[in-house]
Design a protein around this motif. Structure first.
Motif, mmCIF file in Angstrom:
data_model
loop_
_atom_site.group_PDB
_atom_site.id
_atom_site.type_symbol
_atom_site.label_atom_id
_atom_site.label_comp_id
_atom_site.label_asym_id
_atom_site.label_seq_id
_atom_site.Cartn_x
_atom_site.Cartn_y
_atom_site.Cartn_z
ATOM 1 N N TYR A 34 36.795 102.492 104.155
ATOM 2 C CA TYR A 34 37.895 102.727 103.221
ATOM 3 C C TYR A 34 37.934 101.666 102.123
ATOM 4 O O TYR A 34 38.239 101.974 100.964
ATOM 5 C CB TYR A 34 39.245 102.791 103.949
ATOM 6 N N ASN A 35 37.615 100.421 102.453
ATOM 7 C CA ASN A 35 37.588 99.363 101.437
ATOM 8 C C ASN A 35 36.541 99.630 100.370
ATOM 9 O O ASN A 35 36.671 99.167 99.242
ATOM 10 C CB ASN A 35 37.345 98.004 102.074
ATOM 11 N N ILE A 36 35.514 100.361 100.719
ATOM 12 C CA ILE A 36 34.471 100.693 99.752
ATOM 13 C C ILE A 36 34.821 101.963 98.990
ATOM 14 O O ILE A 36 34.694 102.029 97.772
ATOM 15 C CB ILE A 36 33.103 100.835 100.463
ATOM 16 N N LEU A 37 35.283 102.990 99.703
ATOM 17 C CA LEU A 37 35.461 104.307 99.104
ATOM 18 C C LEU A 37 36.870 104.609 98.607
ATOM 19 O O LEU A 37 37.050 105.437 97.719
ATOM 20 C CB LEU A 37 35.050 105.380 100.122
ATOM 21 N N HIS A 38 37.878 104.007 99.217
ATOM 22 C CA HIS A 38 39.281 104.270 98.871
ATOM 23 C C HIS A 38 39.611 105.755 98.909
ATOM 24 O O HIS A 38 40.317 106.277 98.048
ATOM 25 C CB HIS A 38 39.646 103.663 97.512
ATOM 26 N N ASN A 39 39.061 106.419 99.923
ATOM 27 C CA ASN A 39 39.328 107.842 100.114
ATOM 28 C C ASN A 39 39.316 108.100 101.616
ATOM 29 O O ASN A 39 38.308 107.849 102.287
ATOM 30 C CB ASN A 39 38.249 108.667 99.402
ATOM 31 N N HIS A 40 40.430 108.580 102.152
ATOM 32 C CA HIS A 40 40.575 108.750 103.603
ATOM 33 C C HIS A 40 39.545 109.714 104.183
ATOM 34 O O HIS A 40 38.915 109.408 105.200
ATOM 35 C CB HIS A 40 41.987 109.226 103.956
ATOM 36 N N GLU A 41 39.384 110.859 103.550
ATOM 37 C CA GLU A 41 38.464 111.860 104.091
ATOM 38 C C GLU A 41 37.026 111.351 104.096
ATOM 39 O O GLU A 41 36.295 111.523 105.073
ATOM 40 C CB GLU A 41 38.560 113.174 103.297
ATOM 41 N N VAL A 47 32.613 107.201 109.020
ATOM 42 C CA VAL A 47 32.789 106.690 110.382
ATOM 43 C C VAL A 47 32.140 107.656 111.373
ATOM 44 O O VAL A 47 31.411 107.233 112.280
ATOM 45 C CB VAL A 47 34.281 106.458 110.702
ATOM 46 N N ASN A 48 32.375 108.950 111.193
ATOM 47 C CA ASN A 48 31.738 109.934 112.079
ATOM 48 C C ASN A 48 30.216 109.887 111.954
ATOM 49 O O ASN A 48 29.505 109.984 112.957
ATOM 50 C CB ASN A 48 32.264 111.338 111.790
ATOM 51 N N ASP A 49 29.725 109.707 110.732
ATOM 52 C CA ASP A 49 28.277 109.578 110.536
ATOM 53 C C ASP A 49 27.750 108.302 111.192
ATOM 54 O O ASP A 49 26.611 108.266 111.657
ATOM 55 C CB ASP A 49 27.929 109.586 109.047
ATOM 56 N N SER A 78 28.657 104.037 103.621
ATOM 57 C CA SER A 78 29.729 104.041 102.625
ATOM 58 C C SER A 78 29.209 103.666 101.248
ATOM 59 O O SER A 78 29.607 104.266 100.236
ATOM 60 C CB SER A 78 30.845 103.088 103.055
ATOM 61 N N LEU A 79 28.333 102.681 101.196
ATOM 62 C CA LEU A 79 27.751 102.303 99.900
ATOM 63 C C LEU A 79 26.893 103.429 99.333
ATOM 64 O O LEU A 79 26.881 103.656 98.118
ATOM 65 C CB LEU A 79 26.944 101.016 100.025
ATOM 66 N N ASN A 80 26.184 104.154 100.193
ATOM 67 C CA ASN A 80 25.406 105.306 99.718
ATOM 68 C C ASN A 80 26.325 106.377 99.148
ATOM 69 O O ASN A 80 26.042 106.969 98.107
ATOM 70 C CB ASN A 80 24.550 105.895 100.844
ATOM 71 N N LYS A 81 27.430 106.638 99.824
ATOM 72 C CA LYS A 81 28.395 107.623 99.331
ATOM 73 C C LYS A 81 29.007 107.129 98.022
ATOM 74 O O LYS A 81 29.185 107.900 97.084
ATOM 75 C CB LYS A 81 29.468 107.890 100.373
ATOM 76 N N TYR A 82 29.314 105.848 97.960
ATOM 77 C CA TYR A 82 29.856 105.274 96.730
ATOM 78 C C TYR A 82 28.863 105.433 95.578
ATOM 79 O O TYR A 82 29.233 105.783 94.458
ATOM 80 C CB TYR A 82 30.201 103.797 96.915
ATOM 81 N N GLU A 83 27.597 105.198 95.865
ATOM 82 C CA GLU A 83 26.559 105.339 94.839
ATOM 83 C C GLU A 83 26.527 106.764 94.304
ATOM 84 O O GLU A 83 26.357 106.983 93.101
ATOM 85 C CB GLU A 83 25.198 104.958 95.427
ATOM 86 N N LYS A 84 26.704 107.732 95.177
ATOM 87 C CA LYS A 84 26.759 109.129 94.729
ATOM 88 C C LYS A 84 27.957 109.348 93.824
ATOM 89 O O LYS A 84 27.878 110.057 92.832
ATOM 90 C CB LYS A 84 26.823 110.077 95.927
ATOM 91 N N TYR A 85 29.099 108.720 94.168
ATOM 92 C CA TYR A 85 30.280 108.837 93.317
ATOM 93 C C TYR A 85 30.024 108.277 91.931
ATOM 94 O O TYR A 85 30.380 108.884 90.938
ATOM 95 C CB TYR A 85 31.464 108.077 93.917
ATOM 96 N N THR A 86 29.452 107.092 91.878
ATOM 97 C CA THR A 86 29.253 106.467 90.575
ATOM 98 C C THR A 86 28.224 107.233 89.765
ATOM 99 O O THR A 86 28.311 107.279 88.545
ATOM 100 C CB THR A 86 28.839 104.992 90.705
#
Length: 186
Positions: A34-41, A47-49, A78-86
């Motif tokens: 959450y500290n990285i993504l700031h999105n609950h879902e 976390v499940n991954d 989380s950083l990989n998901k964040y990278e996709k966001y950016t």
């Protein structure tokens, strides 16, 4: 349940390994994500991954610190998901702010691979962290490993935000000197 018992469950391929992991480390992993993504879902998805990655990698791996092992997986996902966001122009600000703060002190991954072996950089960073006073090390890790905000760190340690900022500034400057002393090209 003790970590060694949880790891044994993974080695026994018992499905209860995941539920025991979730019971003991679910909030810890969620906090990192959450500290990285700031999105609950998205944090819950990471976390499940994390549980799936742990299931796939234990065995053969036998982590000496289950919390660090899970934290590293969660952070990576989380950083990989964040990278996709950016990449989609949906950046969330906090992670980029943290990365910007360290931009001039840590070589990029491609230049690191070209100039020094990854393990040497890890040893250098570990040596730097070990040289810091305990409070400074905790503040540094909270900001740059867990991506906590300045406000959160100040609140958790009962200090002012300006003290956190100054501590981080001094630590980054010390990191720069340490890396230069060790011959890491900036």
């Amino acid at each position: 349940m003790e970590d060694n018992h949880i790891i044994k469950l993974y080695f026994d391929r018992s499905e209860s390994a995941i539920s025991e992991t979730a019971n003991k480390y679910g909030r810890y992993c969620y906090s990192i994500s959450y500290n990285i993504l700031h999105n609950h879902e998205d944090a819950e998805e990471c976390v499940n991954d994390t549980y799936i990655k742990a299931w796939e990698s234990i065995p053969p791996n036998r982590p000496s610190s289950l919390s660090a092992y899970l934290g590293k997986i969660t952070r990576y996902l989380s950083l990989n998901k964040y990278e996709k966001y950016t990449a989609q122009k949906r950046g969330l600000g906090q992670v980029q702010a943290v990365l910007d703060e360290l931009e001039n002190f840590i070589p990029t991954f491609s230049s690191t691979e070209q100039k020094i072996d990854d393990m040497a950089l890890v040893e250098t960073l570990n040596g730097f962290l070990a040289s810091l006073p305990v409070e400074t090390r905790k503040i540094f890790m909270r900001r740059y490993w867990y991506f906590s905000s300045i406000k959160e760190i100040a609140k958790d340690y009962g200090i002012s935000q300006s003290k956190v900022k100054m501590t981080l500034l001094r630590a980054r400057n010390e990191l720069k000197r340490h890396l230069e002393k060790e011959g890491v090209m900036l």
